[in-house]
Design a protein around this motif. Structure first.
Motif, PDB file in Angstrom:
ATOM      1  N   ASP A 156      11.408   4.507  11.052  1.00 60.01           N
ATOM      2  CA  ASP A 156      11.656   3.905  12.101  1.00 60.01           C
ATOM      3  C   ASP A 156      10.442   3.021  12.250  1.00 60.01           C
ATOM      4  OD1 ASP A 156      12.353   2.904  14.746  1.00 60.01           O
ATOM      5  OD2 ASP A 156      10.705   3.945  15.429  1.00 60.01           O
ATOM      6  N   ALA A 157      10.288   1.655  11.987  1.00 56.28           N
ATOM      7  CA  ALA A 157       9.197   0.783  12.173  1.00 56.28           C
ATOM      8  C   ALA A 157       8.152   1.824  13.673  1.00 56.28           C
ATOM      9  CB  ALA A 157       9.343  -1.053  12.738  1.00 56.28           C
ATOM     10  N   TYR A 158       8.302   1.390  14.827  1.00 53.61           N
ATOM     11  CA  TYR A 158       7.669   2.114  15.752  1.00 53.61           C
ATOM     12  C   TYR A 158       7.085   3.483  15.373  1.00 53.61           C
ATOM     13  CZ  TYR A 158       5.773   3.079  20.234  1.00 53.61           C
ATOM     14  OH  TYR A 158       4.799   4.100  21.130  1.00 53.61           O
ATOM     15  N   PHE A 159       7.751   3.953  15.012  1.00 53.39           N
ATOM     16  CA  PHE A 159       7.295   5.710  14.751  1.00 53.39           C
ATOM     17  C   PHE A 159       6.253   5.397  12.886  1.00 53.39           C
ATOM     18  CE2 PHE A 159       8.027   9.675  11.258  1.00 53.39           C
ATOM     19  CZ  PHE A 159       7.409  10.788  12.278  1.00 53.39           C
ATOM     20  N   VAL A 160       6.645   4.940  12.261  1.00 55.57           N
ATOM     21  CA  VAL A 160       5.560   4.803  11.449  1.00 55.57           C
ATOM     22  C   VAL A 160       4.386   4.500  11.885  1.00 55.57           C
ATOM     23  CG1 VAL A 160       5.136   2.963   9.335  1.00 55.57           C
ATOM     24  CG2 VAL A 160       7.368   4.399   8.819  1.00 55.57           C
ATOM     25  N   ALA A 161       5.163   2.725  12.525  1.00 52.59           N
ATOM     26  CA  ALA A 161       3.389   2.452  12.814  1.00 52.59           C
ATOM     27  C   ALA A 161       2.322   3.142  13.947  1.00 52.59           C
ATOM     28  CB  ALA A 161       3.922   1.258  13.991  1.00 52.59           C
ATOM     29  N   SER A 162       2.667   3.941  14.809  1.00 54.12           N
ATOM     30  CA  SER A 162       2.145   5.579  15.544  1.00 54.12           C
ATOM     31  C   SER A 162       1.881   6.523  15.004  1.00 54.12           C
ATOM     32  CB  SER A 162       3.127   5.547  16.286  1.00 54.12           C
ATOM     33  OG  SER A 162       4.028   4.931  17.049  1.00 54.12           O
ATOM     34  N   GLN A 163       2.287   6.044  13.499  1.00 54.85           N
ATOM     35  CA  GLN A 163       1.410   7.245  12.698  1.00 54.85           C
ATOM     36  C   GLN A 163       0.066   6.781  12.205  1.00 54.85           C
ATOM     37  OE1 GLN A 163       2.465  10.453  12.749  1.00 54.85           O
ATOM     38  NE2 GLN A 163       4.217   9.785  14.163  1.00 54.85           N
ATOM     39  N   ILE A 164       0.622   5.760  12.052  1.00 55.77           N
ATOM     40  CA  ILE A 164      -0.917   4.684  11.473  1.00 55.77           C
ATOM     41  C   ILE A 164      -1.791   5.064  12.348  1.00 55.77           C
ATOM     42  CG2 ILE A 164      -1.947   2.660   9.893  1.00 55.77           C
ATOM     43  CD1 ILE A 164       1.493   2.808   8.703  1.00 55.77           C
ATOM     44  N   ALA A 165      -1.452   4.020  13.232  1.00 54.87           N
ATOM     45  CA  ALA A 165      -2.103   4.096  14.414  1.00 54.87           C
ATOM     46  C   ALA A 165      -3.158   5.020  14.701  1.00 54.87           C
ATOM     47  CB  ALA A 165      -1.854   3.303  15.926  1.00 54.87           C
ATOM     48  N   HIS A 166      -2.414   6.830  15.186  1.00 61.64           N
ATOM     49  CA  HIS A 166      -3.350   7.401  15.462  1.00 61.64           C
ATOM     50  C   HIS A 166      -3.471   8.122  13.668  1.00 61.64           C
ATOM     51  CE1 HIS A 166      -3.067  11.546  16.689  1.00 61.64           C
ATOM     52  NE2 HIS A 166      -3.342  11.973  15.000  1.00 61.64           N
ATOM     53  N   VAL A 167      -4.142   7.556  13.019  1.00 55.62           N
ATOM     54  CA  VAL A 167      -5.041   7.787  11.832  1.00 55.62           C
ATOM     55  C   VAL A 167      -6.155   6.708  11.986  1.00 55.62           C
ATOM     56  CG1 VAL A 167      -5.296   7.896   9.290  1.00 55.62           C
ATOM     57  CG2 VAL A 167      -3.173   8.723  10.394  1.00 55.62           C
ATOM     58  N   SER A 213       8.149  -4.987   3.916  1.00 56.44           N
ATOM     59  CA  SER A 213       9.007  -4.227   3.369  1.00 56.44           C
ATOM     60  C   SER A 213       9.604  -5.256   2.591  1.00 56.44           C
ATOM     61  CB  SER A 213       8.552  -2.869   3.320  1.00 56.44           C
ATOM     62  OG  SER A 213       9.881  -2.376   4.452  1.00 56.44           O
ATOM     63  N   ILE A 214      10.230  -5.009   1.708  1.00 56.11           N
ATOM     64  CA  ILE A 214      11.075  -5.641   0.748  1.00 56.11           C
ATOM     65  C   ILE A 214      12.300  -4.847   1.074  1.00 56.11           C
ATOM     66  CG2 ILE A 214      10.182  -6.599  -1.102  1.00 56.11           C
ATOM     67  CD1 ILE A 214      11.190  -4.906  -3.308  1.00 56.11           C
ATOM     68  N   ASP A 215      12.339  -3.560   1.542  1.00 52.00           N
ATOM     69  CA  ASP A 215      14.050  -2.939   1.442  1.00 52.00           C
ATOM     70  C   ASP A 215      14.402  -3.270   2.873  1.00 52.00           C
ATOM     71  OD1 ASP A 215      12.083  -1.947   3.125  1.00 52.00           O
ATOM     72  OD2 ASP A 215      12.116   0.786   1.838  1.00 52.00           O
ATOM     73  N   TYR A 216      13.276  -2.851   4.561  1.00 56.82           N
ATOM     74  CA  TYR A 216      14.674  -2.613   5.630  1.00 56.82           C
ATOM     75  C   TYR A 216      13.666  -4.464   6.441  1.00 56.82           C
ATOM     76  CZ  TYR A 216      15.915   1.174   4.993  1.00 56.82           C
ATOM     77  OH  TYR A 216      16.374   2.684   4.563  1.00 56.82           O
ATOM     78  N   GLY A 248      11.644  -5.894   8.151  1.00 56.31           N
ATOM     79  CA  GLY A 248      11.174  -6.430   9.784  1.00 56.31           C
ATOM     80  C   GLY A 248      10.039  -6.569  10.324  1.00 56.31           C
ATOM     81  N   SER A 249       9.417  -6.247   9.455  1.00 57.96           N
ATOM     82  CA  SER A 249       7.991  -7.089   9.162  1.00 57.96           C
ATOM     83  C   SER A 249       7.418  -7.132  10.750  1.00 57.96           C
ATOM     84  CB  SER A 249       8.169  -9.069   9.850  1.00 57.96           C
ATOM     85  OG  SER A 249       9.059  -9.071   8.239  1.00 57.96           O
ATOM     86  N   GLN A 250       7.726  -5.484  11.515  1.00 56.94           N
ATOM     87  CA  GLN A 250       7.050  -4.790  12.521  1.00 56.94           C
ATOM     88  C   GLN A 250       6.023  -4.079  12.531  1.00 56.94           C
ATOM     89  OE1 GLN A 250      10.639  -3.048  14.567  1.00 56.94           O
ATOM     90  NE2 GLN A 250      12.359  -4.280  13.392  1.00 56.94           N
ATOM     91  N   ALA A 303      14.854  -4.953  16.619  1.00 57.03           N
ATOM     92  CA  ALA A 303      15.408  -5.612  15.384  1.00 57.03           C
ATOM     93  C   ALA A 303      15.180  -7.324  14.663  1.00 57.03           C
ATOM     94  CB  ALA A 303      17.156  -5.153  15.358  1.00 57.03           C
ATOM     95  N   THR A 304      14.963  -6.789  13.468  1.00 54.98           N
ATOM     96  CA  THR A 304      14.411  -8.473  13.230  1.00 54.98           C
ATOM     97  C   THR A 304      15.551  -8.724  12.316  1.00 54.98           C
ATOM     98  OG1 THR A 304      13.168  -7.449  11.725  1.00 54.98           O
ATOM     99  CG2 THR A 304      11.937  -8.087  13.696  1.00 54.98           C
TER     100      THR A 304
END
Lengths: 245, 325
Positions: free
Chosen positions: A91-102, A117-120, A122-124, B116-117
């Motif tokens: 999930d994008a929010y989960f990933v962004a939270s991990q990176i922001a934490h670091v 990313s070319i899979d999901y 999302g541009s999120q 969701a985008t």
């Protein structure tokens, strides 16, 4: 200049996409994984900036141990060190939270990602990292230059481009044009083996979304062939049959 | 708990994608049994604002803070987040355009909302709130479950048909406080690509590839596009060798587009290219190789030499236009 580059592990662009029979998961069998192409552009620009301004380039990936081959590739291309947050990037929010934490304690001047990313697709993640850190972000950037503590970027907009300036630190997402990806050389590949790759466990953070089901796009009906000497027949079909002109 | 929709404008006029977004929002509001509130940023006349009513907006928030005349994603996100809170919106709709992509992730963090985008269908609300979007760069579709009280949906351009649903909207001036720190990044000059139709919003796209043999042969591609009122695009190899600018590249690692009509000239149809264009409503492939993979993905095909077919096609378009005036 301390630069953090976020990379994700995605199916190769030539991969045929398929799903498990219940449609609940991506079928990874026989699929080669690569560094997301846009992230690779970001990484290359980060290395160019380091070469001209000094500093360091750290790559970060949120992924399971199987992403380490591509993290090592990023090190071979020239990153100085790497961090893997040991979690499934669902999930994008989960990933962004991990990176922001670091990033909060890392003191980075610039955080770069690919535009998506070319899979999901999302541009999120980049915008979310910036918001979590309370710093500016520039999306879909085709150019990035640094002058002292100010960055100048070009970002794609509908029908053109926009020039944006922002103070450091900031987050930018890279689009084609920002740099030409590099192929790792033998020296890079050798040195990548011994460069630091830290593995950290994820912070507790919610996942807001779940990709529950996948399907392939509906198949097209057979292509209607029109004789090469009569393109006017095509116009007629587009007007009378497809009704789009 | 209305649906809030951000209606994007450029130079004081709403974009087609804004009407798509308002239509989408209003159809979503019907599913949820609520109303649609639109938010607009910029100096837009009352008559233009009322246009949003035609697609179902019953309330319009008009933001005219002059600091927002230039786009700043942080500030736009602050304004829309405040509006979502003030309206008590359960769903926020944007367009998945460059602007939408820059604003939506920040908005999601501010509202602690699922995002969701690139959604292509209306949400369904059973036990779970799910919505369908494109994924794997157009090679697949996925159903996303939104697990938060507030949901943000950004609508893929050209994917949702505009639906008229006339309402008489109330128009309210809306200018919430925006923190100064939102204006650290500054938008300067805007460079427009010379008067051409934008490839991501265009209804017709004429695209060409290596079959054109060289950049000097693009005149006929541009002429066909001009006759059709189309945007021009190109394949990856052609952008990589510098025959055409990168911003024209459509495909998996270029732009993903879904026009009503996509005409591919001298493009073989590699899987990466098809991924970016296969959601076009109608695809025409022109290729001298009758075995070109593009014919498997196209609705109409002409197996012939582009240098002979395209000039004839241009004449046919001219004749069609002359007879339909």
């Amino acid at each position: 200049m301390k630069i953090l580059v976020c990379i994700s592990n995605v199916p190769d662009t030539t991969a045929r996409i398929s799903f498990t029979p219940d449609g609940k998961a991506f079928n990874t069998s026989g699929v080669q994984f690569i560094i997301n192409p846009y992230d690779e552009i970001a990484l290359t620009r980060a290395l160019e900036l380091k070469e001209s301004l000094g500093g360091s380039v750290t790559v970060i990936n949120v992924g399971k141990p199987d992403t380490e081959a591509n993290i090592r590739k990023a090190l071979a291309i020239g990153a100085d060190d790497a961090i893997r947050v040991n979690a499934d990037p669902s999930d994008a929010y989960f990933v962004a939270s991990q990176i922001a934490h670091v990033a909060k304690t890392g003191g980075y001047d610039i955080i770069l990602t690919g535009k998506e990313s070319i899979d999901y697709n999302g541009s999120q993640v980049p915008g979310m990292i910036a918001e979590l850190l309370g710093i500016p972000s520039v999306s879909v950037a085709t150019k990035l230059t640094i002058d002292g503590t100010t960055a100048t970027l070009e970002r794609e907009i509908d029908g053109g481009k926009e020039i944006v300036t922002t103070p450091l630190p900031f987050v930018a997402s890279a689009q084609k044009g920002m740099a030409e990806p590099r192929i790792p050389n033998m020296r890079g590949i050798m040195s990548a083996r011994t460069k630091p790759l830290a593995v950290t466990e994820p912070q507790g953070s919610p996942a807001f979304t779940v990709n529950e089901k996948y399907e392939l796009p509906p198949a097209k009906a057979a292509c209607k062939m029109i004789p090469a000497d009569n393109p006017a027949a095509l116009i007629d079909l587009l007007h009378n049959e497809a009704k789009i002109i | 708990m209305p649906v809030l929709v951000f209606a994007e404008s450029i130079d004081g006029k709403f974009k087609k994608s804004a009407f798509e977004a308002v239509s989408y929002a209003n159809e979503t509001a019907k599913i949820l049994g609520t109303t649609t509130t639109a938010i607009s940023v910029g100096n837009i006349t009352g008559d233009d604002l009322k246009q949003l009513g035609e697609y179902g907006a019953s309330k319009i928030l008009s933001v005219t803070d002059s600091r927002l005349n230039n786009f700043v994603n942080q500030a736009y996100a602050s304004v829309i987040a405040q509006a979502a809170k003030d309206e008590g919106a359960e769903v926020v709709v944007l367009s998945n355009t460059y602007t939408g992509k820059a604003v939506a992730p920040r908005l999601a963090v501010k509202l602690q909302a699922s995002l969701a985008t690139g959604v292509i269908q209306l949400p369904s609300k059973g036990d779970k709130f799910t919505v369908k979007k494109k994924s794997f760069s157009g090679k697949a579709l996925s159903e996303v479950v939104c697990n938060t009280p507030v949901k943000i949906l950004s609508v893929a351009p050209n994917s949702f048909t505009i639906i008229k649903s006339p309402a008489t909207p109330s128009i309210t001036a809306y200018n919430p406080a925006i923190p100064d720190t939102d204006f650290r990044s500054v938008s300067g000059e805007i460079v427009k690509s010379s008067g051409k139709v934008s490839v991501t919003e265009a209804e017709i796209v004429v695209s060409a590839g290596r079959g054109m043999k060289g950049p000097e042969n693009w005149g006929m591609v541009e002429e066909l596009a001009a006759e059709l009122g189309a945007a021009t695009a190109c394949s990856k190899p052609v952008a990589d060798i510098g025959w055409r600018p990168h911003h024209e590249h459509v495909g998996q690692t270029g732009k993903a587009i879904s026009p009503n009509l996509y005409i591919a000239i001298g493009i073989s149809g590699a899987i990466q290219h098809l991924a970016g264009v296969n959601s076009s409503k109608v695809i025409v492939a022109i290729n001298k190789d009758p075995e070109a993979p593009f014919f498997k993905a196209a609705d109409y095909g002409i197996a012939g030499d582009a240098f002979e077919v395209v000039p004839k096609l241009i004449e046919a378009v001219k004749a069609f236009k002359a007879s339909h005036h």
